[in-house]
Design a protein around this motif. Sequence first.
Motif, PDB file in Angstrom:
ATOM      1  N   TRP A  66      -4.147   7.375  -1.699  1.00  0.00           N
ATOM      2  CA  TRP A  66      -3.207   6.807  -0.738  1.00  0.00           C
ATOM      3  C   TRP A  66      -1.826   7.427  -0.927  1.00  0.00           C
ATOM      4  N   ALA A  67      -0.946   7.167   0.020  1.00  0.00           N
ATOM      5  CA  ALA A  67       0.401   7.738  -0.009  1.00  0.00           C
ATOM      6  C   ALA A  67       1.362   6.787  -0.708  1.00  0.00           C
ATOM      7  N   ASP A  68       2.126   7.332  -1.642  1.00  0.00           N
ATOM      8  CA  ASP A  68       3.223   6.595  -2.264  1.00  0.00           C
ATOM      9  C   ASP A  68       4.477   6.899  -1.455  1.00  0.00           C
ATOM     10  N   ARG A  69       4.905   5.925  -0.673  1.00  0.00           N
ATOM     11  CA  ARG A  69       6.041   6.119   0.234  1.00  0.00           C
ATOM     12  C   ARG A  69       7.302   5.408  -0.243  1.00  0.00           C
ATOM     13  N   ASP A  70       7.342   5.042  -1.506  1.00  0.00           N
ATOM     14  CA  ASP A  70       8.470   4.258  -2.010  1.00  0.00           C
ATOM     15  C   ASP A  70       9.747   5.079  -2.155  1.00  0.00           C
ATOM     16  N   LYS A  71       9.628   6.402  -2.223  1.00  0.00           N
ATOM     17  CA  LYS A  71      10.794   7.253  -2.414  1.00  0.00           C
ATOM     18  C   LYS A  71      10.836   8.322  -1.319  1.00  0.00           C
ATOM     19  N   PRO A  72      12.009   8.900  -1.077  1.00  0.00           N
ATOM     20  CA  PRO A  72      12.104   9.970  -0.066  1.00  0.00           C
ATOM     21  C   PRO A  72      11.141  11.123  -0.336  1.00  0.00           C
ATOM     22  N   CYS A  73      10.904  11.437  -1.606  1.00  0.00           N
ATOM     23  CA  CYS A  73       9.926  12.466  -1.988  1.00  0.00           C
ATOM     24  C   CYS A  73       8.570  11.775  -2.139  1.00  0.00           C
ATOM     25  N   GLN A  74       7.750  11.851  -1.103  1.00  0.00           N
ATOM     26  CA  GLN A  74       6.474  11.145  -1.103  1.00  0.00           C
ATOM     27  C   GLN A  74       5.380  11.982  -1.775  1.00  0.00           C
ATOM     28  N   HIS A  75       4.429  11.276  -2.422  1.00  0.00           N
ATOM     29  CA  HIS A  75       3.304  11.922  -3.078  1.00  0.00           C
ATOM     30  C   HIS A  75       2.000  11.205  -2.710  1.00  0.00           C
ATOM     31  N   VAL A  76       0.887  11.900  -2.969  1.00  0.00           N
ATOM     32  CA  VAL A  76      -0.430  11.286  -2.853  1.00  0.00           C
ATOM     33  C   VAL A  76      -0.843  10.784  -4.225  1.00  0.00           C
ATOM     34  N   VAL A  77      -1.371   9.560  -4.264  1.00  0.00           N
ATOM     35  CA  VAL A  77      -1.808   8.936  -5.510  1.00  0.00           C
ATOM     36  C   VAL A  77      -3.335   8.892  -5.537  1.00  0.00           C
ATOM     37  N   ARG A  78      -3.901   9.174  -6.702  1.00  0.00           N
ATOM     38  CA  ARG A  78      -5.338   9.052  -6.922  1.00  0.00           C
ATOM     39  C   ARG A  78      -5.603   7.912  -7.903  1.00  0.00           C
ATOM     40  N   MET A  79      -6.575   7.040  -7.595  1.00  0.00           N
ATOM     41  CA  MET A  79      -6.988   6.005  -8.540  1.00  0.00           C
ATOM     42  C   MET A  79      -8.478   6.172  -8.804  1.00  0.00           C
ATOM     43  N   ASP A  80      -8.847   6.300 -10.084  1.00  0.00           N
ATOM     44  CA  ASP A  80     -10.245   6.511 -10.428  1.00  0.00           C
ATOM     45  C   ASP A  80     -10.980   5.180 -10.559  1.00  0.00           C
ATOM     46  N   SER A  81     -12.249   5.235 -10.933  1.00  0.00           N
ATOM     47  CA  SER A  81     -13.087   4.027 -10.999  1.00  0.00           C
ATOM     48  C   SER A  81     -12.626   3.054 -12.073  1.00  0.00           C
ATOM     49  N   ARG A  82     -11.814   3.538 -13.028  1.00  0.00           N
ATOM     50  CA  ARG A  82     -11.259   2.666 -14.061  1.00  0.00           C
ATOM     51  C   ARG A  82      -9.857   2.177 -13.711  1.00  0.00           C
ATOM     52  N   ARG A  83      -9.447   2.461 -12.485  1.00  0.00           N
ATOM     53  CA  ARG A  83      -8.166   2.049 -11.930  1.00  0.00           C
ATOM     54  C   ARG A  83      -6.983   2.771 -12.581  1.00  0.00           C
ATOM     55  N   ASN A  84      -7.250   3.919 -13.153  1.00  0.00           N
ATOM     56  CA  ASN A  84      -6.170   4.764 -13.655  1.00  0.00           C
ATOM     57  C   ASN A  84      -5.566   5.531 -12.484  1.00  0.00           C
ATOM     58  N   THR A  92      -5.262 -12.259   0.484  1.00  0.00           N
ATOM     59  CA  THR A  92      -4.165 -11.881  -0.413  1.00  0.00           C
ATOM     60  C   THR A  92      -2.883 -11.770   0.395  1.00  0.00           C
ATOM     61  N   LYS A  93      -1.779 -12.254  -0.162  1.00  0.00           N
ATOM     62  CA  LYS A  93      -0.503 -12.152   0.522  1.00  0.00           C
ATOM     63  C   LYS A  93      -0.008 -10.710   0.511  1.00  0.00           C
ATOM     64  N   GLY A  94       0.729 -10.354   1.554  1.00  0.00           N
ATOM     65  CA  GLY A  94       1.315  -9.027   1.627  1.00  0.00           C
ATOM     66  C   GLY A  94       0.366  -8.004   2.220  1.00  0.00           C
ATOM     67  N   PHE A  95       0.782  -6.734   2.120  1.00  0.00           N
ATOM     68  CA  PHE A  95      -0.018  -5.638   2.650  1.00  0.00           C
ATOM     69  C   PHE A  95      -0.977  -5.116   1.579  1.00  0.00           C
ATOM     70  N   LEU A  96      -1.936  -4.348   2.016  1.00  0.00           N
ATOM     71  CA  LEU A  96      -2.947  -3.804   1.119  1.00  0.00           C
ATOM     72  C   LEU A  96      -2.323  -2.817   0.142  1.00  0.00           C
ATOM     73  N   GLU A  97      -2.546  -3.043  -1.147  1.00  0.00           N
ATOM     74  CA  GLU A  97      -2.082  -2.153  -2.206  1.00  0.00           C
ATOM     75  C   GLU A  97      -3.230  -1.917  -3.184  1.00  0.00           C
ATOM     76  N   ASP A  98      -3.141  -0.828  -3.926  1.00  0.00           N
ATOM     77  CA  ASP A  98      -4.157  -0.492  -4.936  1.00  0.00           C
ATOM     78  C   ASP A  98      -5.564  -0.412  -4.357  1.00  0.00           C
ATOM     79  N   TYR A  99      -5.654  -0.037  -3.106  1.00  0.00           N
ATOM     80  CA  TYR A  99      -6.956   0.193  -2.479  1.00  0.00           C
ATOM     81  C   TYR A  99      -6.722   1.133  -1.301  1.00  0.00           C
TER      82      TYR A  99
END
Length: 250
Positions: free
Chosen positions: A124-142, A105-112
């Motif tokens: 994983w860490a959402d680093r797109d904004k100065p205020c960073q958060h941790v993201v959770r993705m469940d088995s249904r990809r929510n 896959t092109k680019g860096f690893l995302e959604d995993y």
Amino acid sequence: MIMKILATILFNCCITIVMAHPGVGIVMDSKGNVFYTDTERVLKIDASGRKSVVIPNVHTHELYLDANDNLYGEHLWYEGSTDSWGHYVWRYSAAGRFEKIKPDTKGFLEDYSFAHDHLGNLFWADRDKPCQHVVRMDSRRNKTMVGDACFENIRWIYVNQKGELLFADFQDLIKIDQQGKARKVAKQIANKRWTKSTVDNQNSVFGVWDDAAGNIYSAVARNRVVKKFDALGKEEIVFRTPEPWMPTGG
């Protein structure tokens, strides 16, 4: 004996500058085999102490081992002709079979992520904004945000057996419980004079993990030490590494 085992598990990478990105994923399977990455291959130290290369030619910074002793990692590469990056995700089964579970896959690893809990959630860490958060993705990809705390520079994330998250926010040690409540376990564990994350110092703190007693450990690569923090946040240096070695995980 305890310190000998710690030495085997912790000191997986010899680097000369902290700006580099050595591997932080060190895992042990149910048979006592230890797997680690030097970012060029994955190696195994078996229960007798014998070392071997089990997966050559893979550039992965993290490893994950599931409950069935299946090992997961990625391969990341740079294409000079197109000035671009590419990756795939692989699985190495307990029986020794290597297979891609995410294609080239092109680019860096995302959604995993290689930070999983026992329910199959990925973090994983959402680093797109100065205020960073941790993201959770469940088995249904929510995808949902874990808590509402803001962080400056989230580093490698570890999920313990209780489903709690441990990580370094630049050089502050953070714990997030199952309800999403964040607690700062310790502040500025590499250098009390640093107040801002920069390219030069952002990799000062690497892997974070815990033990059955609830103590939290961190590999402070910049200082060549492993620090332990008890339930009250009391700090203790439990291991030091000689030059040019640096601890990166546990």
